[in-house]
Write an enzyme that holds these catalytic residues in place. Structure first.
Site, mmCIF file in Angstrom:
data_model
loop_
_atom_site.group_PDB
_atom_site.id
_atom_site.type_symbol
_atom_site.label_atom_id
_atom_site.label_comp_id
_atom_site.label_asym_id
_atom_site.label_seq_id
_atom_site.Cartn_x
_atom_site.Cartn_y
_atom_site.Cartn_z
ATOM 1 C CD GLU A 138 -4.050 -5.532 3.025
ATOM 2 O OE1 GLU A 138 -4.724 -5.021 3.531
ATOM 3 O OE2 GLU A 138 -2.810 -5.326 2.843
ATOM 4 C CD GLU B 257 -3.357 -0.849 2.261
ATOM 5 O OE1 GLU B 257 -2.692 -0.214 3.131
ATOM 6 O OE2 GLU B 257 -4.082 -1.461 2.087
#
Ligand code: GLA
Length: 669
Positions: free
Chosen positions: A309, A151
């Protein structure tokens, strides 16, 4: 040439952090992974401190054992570079690599992603560990993909330190071809005595007394996205040198109000596009966001993508972390698949006992296998196996929504006509009625090839350059239907107002001209002809060719056009000068879709059932998702098969159970 991830069927798994557990636990992990049908896990995401105990000294023994174990049990590894969490020794040696926030505070290490993206020491250390990892595991049979970092920009999208200032100047010198006059002109620095005589005078837009220069801020946002992208590309190069055949990904976050990266620039740099998606506890409608984000990621990827995710239940970072209701885990996961995911993964495999995320749900909860979540996880694994054949199929759409990070950044900067305008909310308002009526949507950049579309919507496009504006208006001129939301086309790529009346770039195509904006106060609404209301915005529109579809019916703009329609060239261009209430906006978009000849993916779908289509060369896969908990009978083609239950649908209908999902294969003949 993009490398592809070769896994049979859909990927299923999650972040696997065995280093957090004694090795005795690992045997249970792989046994339970087999029970759940897990076939790929992301490993090593935050393991830097364990892999490199001191600068240049490595200990890969634990990771060797983890990868060997996974391989022996037939589980593929999405092997991460651990660069999102530099170890404490790194910051002790390089305190200058710590990030500085907008207010000038140097942040400390002790969590994760506390590094300055422009730090040379960080770059060197990150590429060193990525290179070591790449060389060591290039040929490991468990490794099917590189997971670069984690991320990017989640916690450190912007650093305001002096090193970042230097990097920003370098970026600006390249952008403006070393021409400081060009920068002064683009930034409008004659305003408030901001003229720069030397590149060294330019700093990041740090906390200052009054409103900072808009173009300065916008270039800063562009720089910050590019700076992180250059780190990602550098890691990708190092890995590609070591293992030329292994595909690389990094997990995007296209939603949840994260807006730091211009993913249109990122997506082409990765072999596989993947995304992380979490629901907002406070929003019961957040299942719409799964569809929106899925369509956006599918558009970024140009086809299937991976959900890297999401959560089986509650997260741990919202004020109150709502658990999922019965059936929600399954519905969420399958909705991501419907919108193009070729793999479903969770944060994380086993719920942590210690550490910052100990209250985050996982595939294997604290309670262990005697839990509802575990039962759902096992069931989902079996269902994803049953859906293996949808892998590689993808959605197609005749409607496109324009999505642009520059426009988002620029409109959400301070000192706008209204601080209440939120880009994502505006786009979502227009996306929602299409989602409810089963119209498939792609997202496009303003300058995209629009030849595949009949209807193009620009709900919010405050900033647009000439090329993007011409692309959109010529789409209408050549016969397409274009609909534009308020405060669009207002400024060019340098945030300079397009003079002569709003909506600047679209004035001619829309056949309207506005001389003044009348934004509405938070609770204020304005009546619309036909019975609806508008909120957020109104403006004094003059029709200069367009016909008025609905006018404002009260307030200072009574009788002024609010929604207009203009025949432009061979096509049609609509302007929507307020945010209509949901029913009015739905009716408007229905009319525009009908006129454009856009149909839902299926007709006759009962209310509350989301219908989404993925297509392969030979078959249509129709996903039916019940969001109202009422269940329904839905007509399907003769000889269709429901894949989750492997049931032939001989009577031409399928039953969608309350709150459930059905996936139908219809072979094209
Ligand atoms: C992000 C991170 C994960 C984890 C989850 C928790 O997506 O990538 O490491 O922190 O959030 O929701």
């Amino acid at each position: 040439m993009k490398r592809t991830l070769s896994l049979p069927g859909l990927a299923y798994g999650g972040d696997y952090n065995p280093e957090q557990w004694p090795e005795e636990v690992w045997a249970e992990d792989v046994r339970l992974m087999a029970e759940a049908g897990v076939n790929m896990v992301s490993v090593n995401i935050f393991s830097w401190a364990l892999l490199e105990p001191a600068e240049g000294e490595y200990d890969f023994s634990r990771l060797d054992r983890i990868l060997d174990m996974l391989y022996c049990h037939g589980i593929a590894a999405d092997l991460a570079t651990p660069t999102a969490a530099p170890p404490a020794w790194f910051f002790k040696a390089h305190p200058e690599a710590l990030p500085v926030d907008h207010d000038g505070r140097t942040l400390s290490y002790g969590s994760r992603q506390t590094f300055c993206p422009s730090s040379p020491a960080y770059r060197t250390a990150a590429l060193r560990i990525a290179g070591e990892l790449g060389r060591r595991y290039a040929d490991h049979p468990a490794v099917v993909m590189w997971h670069i970092h984690n991320e990017y920009g989640c916690h450190n999208a912007e650093c305001y330190c002096d090193t970042s200032a230097q990097a920003f100047r370098r970026w600006l010198r390249e952008k403006y071809a070393d021409d400081l006059a060009a920068l002064n002109d683009a930034w409008g620095t004659t305003f408030w005595s901001q003229w720069y005589y030397d590149w060294d005078e330019i700093i990041p837009p740090r906390a200052t007394g009054a409103v900072p220069n808009p173009t300065h801020q916008l270039d800063w946002r562009r720089f910050c996205s590019d700076e992180l992208l250059s780190l990602c590309k550098a890691e990708r190069e190092v890995l590609a040198q070591a293992a030329p055949a292994v595909p690389a990904t990094t997990n995007f976050m296209v939603m949840y109000n994260f807006d730091a990266l211009d993913y249109w620039r990122w997506a082409p740099e990765l072999d596989v596009v993947s995304n992380d998606h979490y629901l907002r506890s406070t929003d019961p409608e957040s299942e719409i966001d799964i569809a929106l984000s899925g369509d956006l990621v599918r558009s970024l990827a140009g086809g299937p993508w991976l959900l890297m995710e999401h959560s089986t239940g509650a997260v741990n970072w919202q004020p109150v972390n709502r658990a999922k209701t019965p059936g929600e885990l399954r519905r969420n996961a399958l909705a991501h698949v419907a919108h193009g995911a070729d793999g479903i993964a969770y944060f994380q495999w086993r719920a942590a006992k210690a550490g910052a995320e100990q209250w985050h749900s996982a595939m294997l909860p604290h309670a262990g296998t005697d839990s509802v979540i575990w039962q759902d996880v096992v069931r989902l694994g079996a269902e994803l196996r049953a859906l293996g054949e949808v892998r590689g199929s993808t959605g197609t759409a005749e409607t496109a929504i324009v999505w642009d990070w520059d426009a988002r950044w620029a409109m959400e900067m301070p000192s706008q006509p209204s601080a209440a305008l939120r880009y994502l909310d505006l786009v979502r308002s227009w996306y929602e009625p299409l989602w409810r009526s089963g119209v498939a949507v792609d997202f496009v950049r303003p300058d995209a090839d629009l030849s595949a579309y009949r209807l193009v919507l620009a709900p919010s496009l405050y900033l647009v350059d000439d090329a993007g504006a011409t692309n959109l208006t010529s789409f209408a001129e050549r016969g397409g239907t274009l609909a534009v939301g308020f405060h669009s086309g207002a400024v060019d790529e340098n945030c300079h107002v397009r003079l002569g009346g709003y909506p600047g770039a679209f004035r001619e195509a829309l056949g309207v001209s506005t001389d003044e904006y009348f934004p509405l106060l938070p609770e204020e609404t304005v009546g619309l002809e036909g019975g609806g209301t508008g909120s957020l915005w109104s403006e004094r529109v003059r029709a200069t060719g367009a016909q008025t579809v609905s006018a404002f019916t009260d307030g200072p703009l009574t009788g002024v056009p609010a929604i207009t329609r203009h025949g432009y060239g061979a096509g049609t261009a609509w302007y929507v000068a307020t945010l209509p209430d949901p029913d009015t906006l739905a009716a408007l978009l229905k009319r525009a879709s009908d006129e454009a000849g856009v149909a839902p993916v299926r007709t006759g779908i009962p209310r509350g059932i989301e219908a989404v289509l993925r297509r392969s060369p030979t078959a249509d896969y129709l996903f039916l998702i019940d969001h109202l908990g009422l269940g329904a009978e839905v007509p399907v083609a003769p000889d269709a098969v429901e894949l989750l239950t492997a049931t032939p649908l001989t009577n031409g209908t399928v039953t969608v159970p309350p709150g459930g999902v059905a996936v139908i294969r219809e072979v094209r003949g």
